[in-house]
Motif scaffolding. Structure first.
Motif, PDB file in Angstrom:
ATOM      1  N   ALA A 156      -4.064  10.306 -51.492  1.00  0.00           N
ATOM      2  CA  ALA A 156      -3.147  10.865 -50.411  1.00  0.00           C
ATOM      3  C   ALA A 156      -1.696  11.492 -50.967  1.00  0.00           C
ATOM      4  O   ALA A 156      -1.738  12.573 -50.498  1.00  0.00           O
ATOM      5  CB  ALA A 156      -2.770   9.518 -49.614  1.00  0.00           C
TER       6      ALA A 156
ATOM      7  N   ASP B 134       5.848   5.305 -44.345  1.00  0.00           N
ATOM      8  CA  ASP B 134       5.759   5.938 -43.186  1.00  0.00           C
ATOM      9  C   ASP B 134       4.013   6.535 -43.257  1.00  0.00           C
ATOM     10  O   ASP B 134       4.139   7.789 -43.705  1.00  0.00           O
ATOM     11  CB  ASP B 134       6.505   6.903 -42.853  1.00  0.00           C
ATOM     12  CG  ASP B 134       6.542   7.690 -41.683  1.00  0.00           C
ATOM     13  OD1 ASP B 134       5.500   7.434 -40.825  1.00  0.00           O
ATOM     14  OD2 ASP B 134       7.089   8.815 -41.349  1.00  0.00           O
ATOM     15  N   LYS B 135       3.226   5.928 -42.854  1.00  0.00           N
ATOM     16  CA  LYS B 135       2.048   6.290 -43.003  1.00  0.00           C
ATOM     17  C   LYS B 135       1.542   7.552 -42.048  1.00  0.00           C
ATOM     18  O   LYS B 135       0.611   8.327 -42.323  1.00  0.00           O
ATOM     19  CB  LYS B 135       0.985   5.436 -42.716  1.00  0.00           C
ATOM     20  CG  LYS B 135       0.695   4.690 -41.420  1.00  0.00           C
ATOM     21  CD  LYS B 135      -0.486   3.919 -41.461  1.00  0.00           C
ATOM     22  CE  LYS B 135      -0.998   3.508 -39.877  1.00  0.00           C
ATOM     23  NZ  LYS B 135      -1.993   2.888 -39.597  1.00  0.00           N
ATOM     24  N   THR B 136       2.535   8.160 -41.245  1.00  0.00           N
ATOM     25  CA  THR B 136       2.185   9.136 -40.553  1.00  0.00           C
ATOM     26  C   THR B 136       2.605  10.542 -41.492  1.00  0.00           C
ATOM     27  O   THR B 136       1.882  11.735 -41.058  1.00  0.00           O
ATOM     28  CB  THR B 136       3.173   9.550 -39.360  1.00  0.00           C
ATOM     29  OG1 THR B 136       4.379   9.722 -39.883  1.00  0.00           O
ATOM     30  CG2 THR B 136       2.944   8.463 -38.329  1.00  0.00           C
TER      31      THR B 136
ATOM     32  N   HIS C 298      -4.068   5.709 -53.294  1.00  0.00           N
ATOM     33  CA  HIS C 298      -2.418   6.140 -52.959  1.00  0.00           C
ATOM     34  C   HIS C 298      -2.461   7.681 -53.762  1.00  0.00           C
ATOM     35  O   HIS C 298      -1.768   8.669 -52.890  1.00  0.00           O
ATOM     36  CB  HIS C 298      -1.534   5.281 -53.695  1.00  0.00           C
ATOM     37  CG  HIS C 298      -0.094   5.263 -53.251  1.00  0.00           C
ATOM     38  ND1 HIS C 298       0.924   4.545 -53.353  1.00  0.00           N
ATOM     39  CD2 HIS C 298       0.549   6.504 -52.659  1.00  0.00           C
ATOM     40  CE1 HIS C 298       2.076   4.939 -52.722  1.00  0.00           C
ATOM     41  NE2 HIS C 298       1.766   5.864 -52.427  1.00  0.00           N
TER      42      HIS C 298
ATOM     43  N   LEU D  12       5.033   7.736 -48.405  1.00  0.00           N
ATOM     44  CA  LEU D  12       3.597   7.157 -47.456  1.00  0.00           C
ATOM     45  C   LEU D  12       3.647   5.849 -47.277  1.00  0.00           C
ATOM     46  O   LEU D  12       2.911   5.534 -46.214  1.00  0.00           O
ATOM     47  CB  LEU D  12       2.394   8.028 -48.411  1.00  0.00           C
ATOM     48  CG  LEU D  12       2.489   9.136 -49.089  1.00  0.00           C
ATOM     49  CD1 LEU D  12       1.454   9.467 -49.707  1.00  0.00           C
ATOM     50  CD2 LEU D  12       2.487  10.183 -47.731  1.00  0.00           C
TER      51      LEU D  12
ATOM     52  N   LEU E 195      -0.110   0.281 -48.200  1.00  0.00           N
ATOM     53  CA  LEU E 195      -0.509   1.755 -47.559  1.00  0.00           C
ATOM     54  C   LEU E 195      -1.952   1.442 -46.928  1.00  0.00           C
ATOM     55  O   LEU E 195      -2.696   1.231 -47.706  1.00  0.00           O
ATOM     56  CB  LEU E 195      -0.458   2.779 -48.476  1.00  0.00           C
ATOM     57  CG  LEU E 195      -1.018   4.342 -48.048  1.00  0.00           C
ATOM     58  CD1 LEU E 195      -0.030   4.685 -46.711  1.00  0.00           C
ATOM     59  CD2 LEU E 195      -0.750   5.322 -49.207  1.00  0.00           C
ATOM     60  N   ASN E 196      -2.214   1.630 -45.600  1.00  0.00           N
ATOM     61  CA  ASN E 196      -3.268   1.764 -45.057  1.00  0.00           C
ATOM     62  C   ASN E 196      -3.574   2.745 -43.932  1.00  0.00           C
ATOM     63  O   ASN E 196      -2.858   3.171 -43.160  1.00  0.00           O
ATOM     64  CB  ASN E 196      -3.293   0.239 -44.306  1.00  0.00           C
ATOM     65  CG  ASN E 196      -4.673  -0.098 -43.890  1.00  0.00           C
ATOM     66  OD1 ASN E 196      -5.506   0.669 -43.069  1.00  0.00           O
ATOM     67  ND2 ASN E 196      -5.082  -1.395 -44.289  1.00  0.00           N
ATOM     68  N   HIS E 197      -4.733   3.580 -44.316  1.00  0.00           N
ATOM     69  CA  HIS E 197      -4.900   4.780 -43.441  1.00  0.00           C
ATOM     70  C   HIS E 197      -6.625   4.940 -43.650  1.00  0.00           C
ATOM     71  O   HIS E 197      -7.037   4.862 -44.560  1.00  0.00           O
ATOM     72  CB  HIS E 197      -3.992   5.980 -44.182  1.00  0.00           C
ATOM     73  CG  HIS E 197      -3.997   7.052 -43.240  1.00  0.00           C
ATOM     74  ND1 HIS E 197      -5.070   7.947 -43.028  1.00  0.00           N
ATOM     75  CD2 HIS E 197      -3.208   7.410 -42.320  1.00  0.00           C
ATOM     76  CE1 HIS E 197      -4.658   8.727 -42.020  1.00  0.00           C
ATOM     77  NE2 HIS E 197      -3.773   8.647 -41.713  1.00  0.00           N
TER      78      HIS E 197
ATOM     79  N   VAL F  93       0.735  10.469 -44.381  1.00  0.00           N
ATOM     80  CA  VAL F  93      -0.536  10.915 -44.765  1.00  0.00           C
ATOM     81  C   VAL F  93      -1.331  11.843 -43.855  1.00  0.00           C
ATOM     82  O   VAL F  93      -1.544  11.525 -42.643  1.00  0.00           O
ATOM     83  CB  VAL F  93      -1.442   9.439 -45.101  1.00  0.00           C
ATOM     84  CG1 VAL F  93      -2.981   9.671 -45.338  1.00  0.00           C
ATOM     85  CG2 VAL F  93      -0.724   8.728 -45.921  1.00  0.00           C
ATOM     86  N   THR F  94      -1.672  13.091 -44.363  1.00  0.00           N
ATOM     87  CA  THR F  94      -2.320  13.968 -43.505  1.00  0.00           C
ATOM     88  C   THR F  94      -3.649  14.314 -43.965  1.00  0.00           C
ATOM     89  O   THR F  94      -4.609  14.853 -43.211  1.00  0.00           O
ATOM     90  CB  THR F  94      -1.364  15.386 -43.476  1.00  0.00           C
ATOM     91  OG1 THR F  94      -1.479  15.642 -44.871  1.00  0.00           O
ATOM     92  CG2 THR F  94      -0.131  15.311 -42.834  1.00  0.00           C
TER      93      THR F  94
ATOM     94  N   PRO G 291      -9.698   0.578 -46.240  1.00  0.00           N
ATOM     95  CA  PRO G 291      -8.755   1.582 -46.437  1.00  0.00           C
ATOM     96  C   PRO G 291      -7.587   1.234 -46.849  1.00  0.00           C
ATOM     97  O   PRO G 291      -6.462   1.903 -46.781  1.00  0.00           O
ATOM     98  CB  PRO G 291      -8.561   2.087 -44.887  1.00  0.00           C
ATOM     99  CG  PRO G 291      -8.792   1.027 -44.075  1.00  0.00           C
ATOM    100  CD  PRO G 291      -9.762  -0.123 -44.887  1.00  0.00           C
TER     101      PRO G 291
END
Ligand code: NZQ
Ligand code: ZN
Length: 386
Positions: A107, A121-123, A104, A118, A161-163, A125-126, A146
């Protein structure tokens, strides 16, 4: 089998003394390292000193004190250290709690707002700093996936949070680091591994034959080696088999060709969010109750298959086999010394409906689970565990 995408980019360094590789591998990303660790076990076991020896040419910053069920406040603290010091790499030394907090932080280091955004809204995370891990407890599989599960103390939410950017770059998995684990953590970790396999195994797709057979082998491994690790903490064979099982139990290998939402985890996450209990203990209490609750004419064949293939139950009748398999599962948790009732943890029914509605609201329980469960169903499962 369902269509499936499978890409696990984590470099696993498994076995004794693999920690030595960090001196070379971390250097590929930079020299400033944030070391994230827990309440002090790594100092007692000597792993802390070992990390400093291996990383003697690096500039190490520290974020100690990560609690089990890691908190958003720790993430905020770590994010500030990263931003203030231009950190290149986040190194988690510990278990799922340290690794999840590290992901976390990694990110959030690239995000200007509240890190909780984050999770919502995981979008957002860039980008993420590279995360390395040194695993000291096998349970969550976070070292090879992830996901990052974080608790927001203010809202009493515990969410994931999963990305794809959050896969660790490299994880050191040295089974000898597990020798110092207290029995409670060994037992809870084993229950968590087993639950991860169940969550993926108890799903509808009967065409994923290979996935089911791999899952059964992993379950047998836990049932064989869990008790050995409890009585012989320095048994390398037991620790190494459990350690590798924990990683593959949640790197999506056992979902391959399948799918569907998880059931017991969202129900447990509310317990650890509200009462800060150990995740694996909550799972061990809930799992047999969930199994009995969802056993019906649609699910009995799969429960009977589990009983016959994993526990070698011999019974003509599917219900008889299924019930015997569920009983054996419960007895296994008891053998590990795990509690079987929520009341043993001091939990009463006062929050059941609120927790049940949160579990349903924040997960696919009522829409995509093996057996769809509404708030009333989840409340009843909590009650069955009192
Ligand atoms: O804090 P320290 O002093 O290090 O002590 C820890 C902690 O108290 C101790 N410990 C760890 N290694 C040790 C040791 N003690 C002695 N010797 C060692 N070698 O063990 C305690 C528990 O550590 P923790 O990291 O909390 O355990 P675990 O790996 O079970 O992580 C649990 C967290 O991960 C989440 C859980 O919800 C919970 O918050 N999960 C993460 C997942 C993921 N990222 O994929 C999936 C899971 O389903 C789970 O939700
Ligand atoms: Zn889990």
């Amino acid at each position: 089998m369902n269509n499936y995408e499978y890409c696990v980019p984590t470099d696993i360094r498994f076995g004794k003394d693999q920690v030595e590789c960090l001196s070379k591998e971390i250097g590929k990303y930079g020299k400033r390292v944030l070391m994230v660790y827990g309440g002090g076990s790594i100092k007692r076991t000597g792993i802390y000193d070992k990390i400093y020896e291996v990383l003697k040419d690096y500039e190490i910053y520290e974020l100690p004190g990560i609690e089990p069920n890691p908190k958003l406040a720790s993430v905020k603290e770590g994010t500030k250290i990263c931003k203030d010091n231009n950190i290149d790499v986040v190194l988690a030394v510990g278990g799922g709690s340290c690794i999840d907090a590290s992901k976390h932080i990694a990110a959030a280091a690239y995000y200007d707002g509240d890190p909780w955004d984050l999770v919502m809204d995981k979008t957002k995370v860039t980008e993420a700093l590279p995360v390395f891990t040194v695993l000291t407890i096998c349970a969550t599989g976070s070292e090879m996936n992830p996901g990052a599960v974080i608790s927001n103390e203010e809202t009493k939410e515990k969410l994931e949070l999963n990305h794809p950017l959050l896969y660790p770059k490299l994880s050191v998995c040295d089974p000898t680091y597990l020798y110092t684990l207290p029995g409670k953590q060994t037992a809870a970790g084993t229950a968590d591994i087993i639950s991860h396999i169940f969550e993926q195994y108890f799903q509808p797709n009967d065409g994923a034959y290979i996935t089911d057979r791999l899952s059964e082998a992993a379950l047998k491994t836990c049932f064989k080696y869990g008790p050995i690790a409890m009585t012989e903490p320095e048994n390398y064979e037991a620790r190494s088999n459990l350690m590798w099982t924990s990683s593959i139990a949640l790197n999506h290998l056992f979902t391959f060709g399948k799918g569907g939402a998880w059931s017991v985890h969202p129900i447990e996450h509310e317990l650890s969010a509200f009462y800060d209990i150990t995740h694996g203990i909550g799972l061990a209490i809930l799992t047999p109750a969930w199994m009995r609750y969802v056993l019906n004419s649609n699910t009995v064949a799969r429960f009977a298959m589990y009983a016959r293939n994993v526990w070698d139950i011999v019974a003509e009748d599917d219900y008889e086999a299924a019930n015997a398999g569920i009983d054996r599962t419960e007895q296994f948790f008891i053998k590990l010394g795990l509690p079987t009732r929520l009341s043993e943890l001091g939990i009463d029914d006062s929050q059941f409906e609120l927790m049940a509605s949160e579990a349903v609201r924040t997960s696919g329980l009522s829409t995509r689970a093996y057996v769809k469960l509404d708030v009333g169903d989840v409340t009843q499962i909590y009650r069955d565990c009192l």
